[in-house]
Design an enzyme around this catalytic site. Structure first.
Site, PDB file in Angstrom:
ATOM      1  N   ASP A   1     -49.909  43.682  35.097  1.00  0.00           N
ATOM      2  CA  ASP A   1     -51.368  43.697  35.035  1.00  0.00           C
ATOM      3  C   ASP A   1     -51.960  42.848  36.162  1.00  0.00           C
ATOM      4  O   ASP A   1     -51.488  41.740  36.428  1.00  0.00           O
ATOM      5  CB  ASP A   1     -51.802  43.123  33.679  1.00  0.00           C
ATOM      6  CG  ASP A   1     -53.289  43.271  33.436  1.00  0.00           C
ATOM      7  OD1 ASP A   1     -53.759  44.415  33.416  1.00  0.00           O
ATOM      8  OD2 ASP A   1     -53.970  42.239  33.265  1.00  0.00           O
TER       9      ASP A   1
ATOM     10  N   GLU B   1     -49.980  47.149  38.985  1.00  0.00           N
ATOM     11  CA  GLU B   1     -51.377  47.569  38.887  1.00  0.00           C
ATOM     12  C   GLU B   1     -52.121  46.750  39.937  1.00  0.00           C
ATOM     13  O   GLU B   1     -52.489  45.614  39.709  1.00  0.00           O
ATOM     14  CB  GLU B   1     -51.949  47.279  37.498  1.00  0.00           C
ATOM     15  CG  GLU B   1     -53.337  47.875  37.346  1.00  0.00           C
ATOM     16  CD  GLU B   1     -54.376  46.946  36.751  1.00  0.00           C
ATOM     17  OE1 GLU B   1     -55.426  47.448  36.340  1.00  0.00           O
ATOM     18  OE2 GLU B   1     -54.168  45.718  36.718  1.00  0.00           O
TER      19      GLU B   1
HETATM   20  C1  NOJ Z   1     -56.275  45.705  33.915  1.00  0.00           C
HETATM   21  C2  NOJ Z   1     -56.131  46.334  32.567  1.00  0.00           C
HETATM   22  O1  NOJ Z   1     -55.682  47.654  32.722  1.00  0.00           O
HETATM   23  C3  NOJ Z   1     -57.477  46.243  31.915  1.00  0.00           C
HETATM   24  O2  NOJ Z   1     -57.553  47.000  30.747  1.00  0.00           O
HETATM   25  C4  NOJ Z   1     -57.782  44.793  31.667  1.00  0.00           C
HETATM   26  O3  NOJ Z   1     -59.091  44.665  31.170  1.00  0.00           O
HETATM   27  C5  NOJ Z   1     -57.672  43.967  32.944  1.00  0.00           C
HETATM   28  N1  NOJ Z   1     -56.534  44.318  33.727  1.00  0.00           N
HETATM   29  C6  NOJ Z   1     -57.601  42.498  32.631  1.00  0.00           C
HETATM   30  O4  NOJ Z   1     -56.359  42.165  32.095  1.00  0.00           O
END
Ligand code: NOJ
Length: 555
Positions: free
Chosen positions: A228, A288
Site C-alpha cells: 500500500d 501500489e
Molecule cells: C491505497 C488504498 O488502496 C486505499 O484504499 C487507502 O485509502 C490508501 N492507500 C491509504 O492506505
C-alpha cells in the site's frame, strides 16, 4: 502453524516453460482477482464480508479461471479507512474472522490451485496501534514519538501546522495533539486520515517491525504482498512546503511531491525482495505506486526490487484508442528495460468502476466487455477487481447516511468517495442481500435490487453473460495467450480509425473497435472469442462499435 504448499504453476501444456532455474515466474502472466474482503461474502450475517465467506466462495473463483487472489486488509482495525488503518499487523479483525480462518482459507486456496496475495500497509498505522498510543502517552522528544512524524507547530504558540501538506482525503495533513487537560501540544503527520499517522521510515525499529510482519505472513504460506502507498514511506527530511497550487492527490503525477516517490524507498524494497526470495515457492511483491510516468514506475520493479507494479496509467487511459495504444507501448517499453512484466488494471476499490467510467451505450456494458478482451489479451499480468466479471456498475446513489469513506466527511460532504465501487457482491437469489450474507442480514452498504439480475448464479445460466465472457477469456488466455510471445511480442497491425488491433505470434490476435461505427477487418482466421455481434465472412469480419474480438490471424 499450517503451511499448505503453494500451487504448482498452472500453465497449459505448450505454455511458456519454467526458467532454467526451475522457476515458473507465475506472476509474469497471472490473472489476479482482487477480493475486497468486507464486500465479498459474509458468512455470519453481521453485514461485513469475512474470511470464512472468502473460503466458501473460492471454488467459484477457481471456476472463473483466475490464478491468484489478492485480499485487501483484514487485520485488526477500527475501519476508519476500510482497514487501511491497521491496529495489529499480526492478527485478524474479529469482524473478518480469526488467524485459524485465515490459515484454512489459504489451505483451501492452495488446494484449488490459487495463490494468495495479501496487503501490507507500511506508510501509516492506525491511531489505535499500540505504538501510537505509546507515542501520545510518552510526550514530545520521547523515543516512542520517534517512530512517527511529530513536529512542533509554527506561529507564536505553535498554532500553525509544521508545513502546508494536505491530506489525500481533504483537509490538512497534520493534526495537533491535546493533553488530557486540553492544552495543545505537537502536531503529527497523516497523509491520509487523522486516524492514519505516518510512520517515520528513518527509524530502524520501523524497518525491523515490517520485515518481521512480512515473515509472519510468509511463514503462514502467503504467496506475496500488495504494498500500500509503496511510493510514500520516505519523506524529504526537510519536510518542505509544497508549491502553491500543487495537488496533494494520490492520483496526480504532474508535480514532484516531497512525500512521494523519494529515492530512499527503493532501499526498503531491495531488502524486502531478499526476504521474499529467501522463501521457497516464488513469493511475489506488487507495488501500489501512483507515480508520474511509466519510467518512474519501472524503478520499483528493477530486478532486485519488486516483481510488479500496478499499471495505473492504463487504468486512466479511458475509452480513447490513441491514448490506450500510447500507454500500452510506453509501459511495455519501460518495464521491458528492467525485465519486469507489465500489469493491466481497469478497476480497484479506489476508483469508479470502469463500466461506469467508460460510459457509452448500454450503460457502458459493451465497452466493459470489449475492455475485458483487450486487457486479458495483452502480454503480462492482469488484475481483476471483484464484480467486474459480473459487469457491475458503480453505485452512484448510495444514501448519504450509508457513506463511510473518510473522503465524504473530510471534503465537507462534497465528494462522495469510493463507497460506490465497494458495494457487496450479488451471488444468487432474488432477495436481498442476494447471497452476500444469510437471508435477512443487512450488508454494510445496501445492494441495489437490480443486482439480483447480475448475480453470479443468474449469469452462470446465461451463455451471453459477462461472467461467461470472462470465464471463456480466462480459459483461452491460459491456453492460447500464454503460449504466445510475451512482453516483447506484441505487434500492432494496421486498422481502421478508432480500432486497436494487435497480434502476438501466429496464433493470437485481438481487435477492439472503440469508434462509433461498425468496421470491417480482413486477415482474420478463426474467431476465438468475441464480445458479441461479430459477423465473419471470407477471412474478414465486421466488428460492431464498442466491441472486441480474439482471433487466429488469417492469410
Ligand atoms: C491505497 C488504498 O488502496 C486505499 O484504499 C487507502 O485509502 C490508501 N492507500 C491509504 O492506505
Amino acid at each position: 502453524m499450517p503451511q499448505s504448499p503453494a500451487p504448482q504453476a498452472s500453465r497449459a501444456p505448450g505454455a511458456a516453460p519454467a526458467t532454467s532455474a526451475g522457476r515458473s515466474e507465475w506472476w509474469r502472466d497471472a490473472a489476479i482477482y482482487q477480493i475486497y474482503v468486507r464486500s465479498f461474502a459474509d458468512s455470519d450475517g453481521d453485514g461485513d464480508g469475512d474470511l470464512r465467506g472468502v473460503r466458501r466462495r473460492l471454488p467459484e473463483l477457481a471456476e472463473l479461471g483466475v490464478d491468484a487472489v489478492w485480499l485487501t486488509p483484514f487485520y485488526v482495525s477500527p475501519l476508519a479507512d476500510g482497514g487501511y488503518d491497521v491496529a495489529d499487523y499480526r492478527d485478524v479483525d474479529p469482524r473478518f474472522g480469526t488467524l485459524e480462518d485465515f490459515d484454512a482459507m489459504v489451505e483451501t486456496a492452495h488446494g484449488l490451485g490459487l495463490r494468495v496475495i495479501i496487503d501490507v500497509v507500511p506508510n501509516h498505522t492506525s491511531s489505535a496501534h499500540r505504538w501510537f498510543d505509546a507515542a501520545v502517552a510518552a510526550g514530545p522528544g520521547s523515543p516512542e514519538r520517534a517512530r512517527y512524524i511529530f513536529r512542533p507547530g509554527k506561529g507564536a504558540d505553535g498554532e500553525l501546522p509544521p508545513n502546508n501538506w494536505r491530506s489525500i482525503f481533504g483537509g490538512p495533513a497534520w493534526t495537533r495533539l491535546k493533553r488530557p487537560d486540553g492544552t495543545p501540544e505537537e502536531w503529527y503527520l497523516h497523509l491520509f486520515a487523522p486516524e492514519q499517522p505516518d510512520l517515520d521510515w528513518t527509524h530502524p525499529e520501523v524497518h525491523a517491525e515490517f520485515e518481521d510482519v512480512l515473515r509472519f505472513w510468509l511463514d503462514r504460506g502467503v504467496d506475496g504482498f500488495r504494498i500500500d502507498v509503496a511510493h510514500g514511506m520516505v519523506k524529504d527530511p526537510a519536510l518542505p512546503d509544497i508549491d502553491d497550487g500543487a495537488k496533494p492527490d494520490l492520483l496526480d503525477g504532474s508535480t514532484r511531491l516531497p512525500y512521494f516517490d523519494q529515492d530512499g524507498v527503493h532501499e526498503i524494497y531491495r531488502k524486502w525482495r531478499q526476504i521474499a526470495d529467501s522463501y521457497p515457492g516464488e513469493r511475489a511483491l506488487v507495488a501500489e505506486a501512483w507515480v508520474e510516468d511509466s519510467e518512474r514506475v519501472a524503478r520499483y520493479i528493477r530486478p532486485d526490487e519488486l516483481h510488479q507494479a500496478f499499471n495505473f496509467e492504463y487504468l486512466g487511459a479511458g475509452w480513447d484508442p490513441a491514448e490506450v495504444a500510447r500507454v500500452v507501448d510506453a509501459t511495455l517499453a519501460a518495464n521491458g528495460k528492467v525485465g519486469a512484466p507489465t500489469t493491466w488494471v481497469l478497476s480497484n476499490h479506489d476508483v469508479t468502476r470502469h463500466r461506469t467510467r467508460f460510459g457509452g451505450p448500454e450503460g457502458g456494458l459493451k465497452r466493459a466487455r470489449a475492455a475485458a478482451l483487450l486487457t486479458l489479451g495483452l502480454p503480462g499480468s492482469a488484475y481483476l477487481y471483484q464484480g467486474e466479471e459480473l459487469g457491475l456498475p458503480e453505485v452512484t446513489d448510495l444514501p448519504e447516511e450509508a457513506l463511510q469513506d473518510p473522503t465524504w466527511e473530510r471534503s465537507g460532504r462534497t465528494e462522495r468517495g469510493r463507497d460506490g465501487c465497494r458495494v457487496p457482491l450479488p451471488w444468487e437469489g432474488g432477495e436481498a442481500p442476494y447471497g452476500f450474507g444469510p437471508q435477512g442480514s443487512r450488508p454494510w452498504l445496501p445492494v441495489p435490487s437490480e443486482w439480483a439480475g447480475l448475480s453470479r448464479q443468474a449469469q452462470r445460466e446465461d451463455p451471453g453473460s459477462v461472467l461467461a465472457l470472462y470465464t471463456e477469456a480466462l480459459r483461452l488466455r491460459r491456453e492460447v495467450v500464454a503460449a504466445s510471445p510475451g512482453e516483447d511480442g506484441l505487434e500492432w497491425e494496421t486498422a481502421p480509425r478508432g480500432v486497436l488491433r494487435f497480434r502476438r505470434g501466429e496464433r493470437f490476435a485481438c481487435a477492439v473497435n472503440m469508434s462509433a461505427a461498425p468496421v470491417e477487418l480482413d486477415g482474420v482466421g478463426e474467431v476465438l472469442l468475441s464480445g458479441g455481434g461479430v459477423e465473419g465472412r471470407d477471412g474478414a469480419l465486421v466488428l460492431p462499435p464498442d466491441t472486441g474480438v480474439w482471433f487466429v490471424p488469417g492469410a
